[in-house]
Structure formats: C-alpha cells, structure tokens
Design a protein around this motif. Structure first.
Motif, short mmCIF file in Angstrom:
data_model
loop_
_atom_site.label_atom_id
_atom_site.label_comp_id
_atom_site.label_asym_id
_atom_site.label_seq_id
_atom_site.Cartn_x
_atom_site.Cartn_y
_atom_site.Cartn_z
N ARG A 183 1.08 9.66 10.45
CA ARG A 183 0.98 8.79 9.46
C ARG A 183 2.26 8.14 9.20
O ARG A 183 2.20 6.72 8.48
CB ARG A 183 0.65 9.67 8.06
N ALA A 186 2.25 4.46 10.30
CA ALA A 186 1.25 3.70 9.26
C ALA A 186 2.13 3.40 8.07
O ALA A 186 2.07 2.17 7.58
CB ALA A 186 0.06 4.39 9.04
N LEU A 187 2.98 4.32 7.57
CA LEU A 187 3.71 4.09 6.26
C LEU A 187 4.30 2.97 6.48
O LEU A 187 4.79 2.19 5.77
CB LEU A 187 4.31 5.20 5.91
N ASP A 189 4.69 0.51 8.75
CA ASP A 189 3.95 -1.02 8.71
C ASP A 189 3.34 -1.36 7.64
O ASP A 189 3.09 -2.41 7.48
CB ASP A 189 2.79 -0.54 9.80
N ASN A 190 3.37 -0.56 6.45
CA ASN A 190 2.69 -1.14 5.19
C ASN A 190 3.61 -1.13 4.12
O ASN A 190 3.10 -1.13 2.80
CB ASN A 190 1.40 -0.20 5.09
N PRO A 192 5.81 -2.50 1.45
CA PRO A 192 5.94 -3.90 0.78
C PRO A 192 7.23 -4.77 1.40
O PRO A 192 8.21 -3.91 1.52
CB PRO A 192 6.03 -3.49 -0.71
N THR A 196 11.40 -2.99 2.18
CA THR A 196 11.32 -2.73 3.84
C THR A 196 12.90 -2.19 3.94
O THR A 196 13.21 -1.41 4.96
CB THR A 196 11.12 -3.79 4.47
N ILE A 298 3.74 3.58 -1.78
CA ILE A 298 3.04 2.67 -0.52
C ILE A 298 1.68 3.23 -0.24
O ILE A 298 0.70 2.47 0.04
CB ILE A 298 3.53 3.42 0.75
N THR A 299 1.25 4.51 -0.71
CA THR A 299 -0.19 4.88 -0.19
C THR A 299 -1.14 5.03 -1.33
O THR A 299 -2.40 5.08 -1.18
CB THR A 299 -0.17 6.20 0.71
#
Length: 338
Positions: A183, A186-187, A189-190, A192, A196, A298-299
């Motif tokens: 995961r 994916a974190l 890549d997502n 904000p 970053t 993030i999630t």
C-alpha cells in the motif's frame, strides 16, 4: 521508496523534534490517553536499564547469583521489548486515528483493537528485531567495509520509514505486513501536492544521539571528578592511582597520588542512559503520532473532523502556524484511555 527518503542535517533534526514536541501534543491534547502508551514504554525502558546496571553493581560487590539473575531478566526484557513496543505503538496509532475522527477511546478498546492484529504485530516486531541484530553485527564487525556499513545504514533508515507507515496501516485498516508495504506505493502516489516534500522525510533522525552526546561528555567529566573524590573508600570499585593509569603522560599540575573509583562512572552512565531511553521513547511516540496523522490525511481525509483538516497540512509540513486541538474546547477528558 528509497529515492524519496530525505535525511535532514543535525540542525534540522533538532528543529523538527522541537516543533513536533510543541505541536503534536496540541493536536492530541484533548485525549491524554494517547500519551499513555508512551508512559508505559518509558517505564519499561527505565526498569530494563536499571536492572542491567543493578546487575553489574551486584556482581562487583560480590552478590554474583543475584547480579546474574538481574542481568538475565534485563536481557529477557531487552528481547521482549520489540514485541511490547510494537503493541504500544499500534495502540497509540489507533488512538490517534480515532481522535482525528472526534472519538475518544478507552484503554480496553485500544487493547482489543491491537489483539485483532496481533499476528501482524508479531511480524513487525520480528523484522524490527532482525534489523536491529543486523545493525549491531555490522557495527561490531570492525572488518566490515564502508559499503557494507553504508548499506546497513540505508536499511536502517528505510525500515524506520516503512515501520512507521506500517503501524497505521495495521492499526487503522488491519493490513498485514505484505499488504501494508504494497500500500505504501499507492500512498506515495496519492500524497497531496502540498505534502509531497515530507512523505519520505526521516523525521527527527538520530536526534537522541545528537542531544545526548554532550550530556554524556559532561556526565563522564563529572564521574571522573566524583571518582577521585570517592577514591579508595569503596574497595570493590577502587581501580588504583589515576596517574599510574595515565602511564607516561606527565601532567605537572596533578597531585602525586590520585586514588580513583569507578562507582560514580557507573552511576552517571546509568543516569545518562535513563535520560536517553526516555528521550528515545518520546521521539518514537512523536513519530508514531506524526505518521499516523499523515496516513489518515492521505487515506481517510473524509473521516477527519472538518474543523482540523486545514490545520493538519500545516502541521505535517511543520510550519509555524498554531494547530487547533482535535476534539475542540468542549471535548471530554478521559480517565483511562490508552
């Protein structure tokens, strides 16, 4: 993952830790139970350290059996600490996620949640123990090449980052180790755009060592002075004349005879180690809280109470703005959370 890891300088490390100490507990200040896992870990570390030094003291004064027993207990506590700390950190991570959603949970609820993911907790602890062992072997092996030491240092930094993201993925969403590591891409890549720059930051890296180095230096100087003052009054700790220990070094301003005892050195090292383990637990808890907030941001942004969402970005970027307590001024004060 590794290309996103940024290692701060010494000044930045201390600045990060100072900021996080100031603002982390403002964010979670309405749920004091979040701090209880840190208290437990700090007490555990202090007891373990005290037993170790008490064992050495007992052996020196001739209580060999009792001293050996204390050392065995200290070693057992050292091995078990990996499992105990992971469980407490998972509790803390889950309590943070619940506080961000405006809920105050009890100690029993946190314990029950960690029990649900106990197999993953054991795996994280075993990996943590393995990494610690590998690092210890690399440091002790004087023949290890520079590339080996650099590789192990990279492993340490990457695992520290992965570990602190695994805690909320496990505590909040019940992921196992493989799912949690999977995961993380994916974190990343997502994240904000505004955050970053801090996804892979090594928060407060080696801050404890930076802070404690001058403290230990002062304690050793104090111990030398006290050792000369105690002198040969306690035979078990008397090591001889300090001038003889210096060998051929000529120091004209020193007395001709300088009886030295290493008991004060043992005591100040114990005191210094107590301070070190407490500060280490503080730093670790701050990182657990920080990364748990990051993970929720993030999630699970939609589950965070609206009045603090904007403040969280400033906090995660470690900016100077004040942060609003998560539960508001009228939130209940729990007696037994954590």
């Amino acid at each position: 993952m590794q290309q996103h890891l940024r290692k701060p300088g010494i000044g930045e490390r201390l600045g990060q830790l100072a900021y996080l100490l100031k603002h982390t507990f403002t964010i979670v200040g309405r749920d004091p139970g979040i701090l209880r896992p840190w208290v437990r870990m700090a007490i555990y570390s202090m007891v373990m350290t005290t037993l170790f030094f008490a064992g050495i003291f007992s052996i020196v004064i001739g209580a060999y059996g009792f001293g050996a027993l204390l050392l065995v207990v200290a070693v057992c506590m050292f091995l078990y600490k990996f499992f105990y700390f992971v469980r407490q950190e998972l509790r803390q991570s889950w309590l943070v996620s619940e506080a961000l959603q405006g809920r105050t949970r009890s100690a029993d609820e946190a314990k029950a949640r960690v029990r649900e993911v106990r197999s993953t907790a054991r795996r994280i602890a075993l990996i943590d123990m393995l990494v610690a062992w590998m690092l210890s072997m690399a440091r002790r092996n004087g023949n290890a090449g520079r590339l080996v030491r650099l590789f192990m240092r990279g492993i340490e930094e990457v695992w520290d980052l992965v570990n602190h993201y695994l805690l909320p993925t496990t505590a909040v969403d019940g992921c196992n180790v493989r799912e949690g590591i999977g995961r993380m891409k994916a974190l990343r890549d997502n994240v904000p755009e505004t955050l970053t720059g801090v996804f892979g930051i090594d928060i407060a890296a080696r801050a404890v060592g930076t802070i404690m180095a001058p403290v230990y230096a002062l304690l050793v100087l104090l111990a030398i002075g006290l050792g000369l003052w105690v002198g040969d009054s306690i035979a078990a700790f008397y090591v001889g004349d300090l001038r003889e220990m210096l060998g051929d070094v000529e120091v004209d301003f020193l007395p001709e005879v300088m009886h030295f005892s290493w008991l004060p050195l043992l005591v100040v090292l114990w005191m210094g180690k107590l301070g070190s383990v407490v500060l280490e637990r503080v730093t670790t808890s701050v990182k657990v809280i920080y990364y748990s907030i990051f993970y929720m941001r993030i999630t699970h942004i939609e589950e965070i109470i609206p009045e603090i969402r904007d403040d969280l970005d400033s906090y995660l970027r470690m900016e100077a703005e004040e942060v609003t307590p998560v539960a508001g001024q009228d939130a209940p004060q729990p007696d037994s959370a954590g």
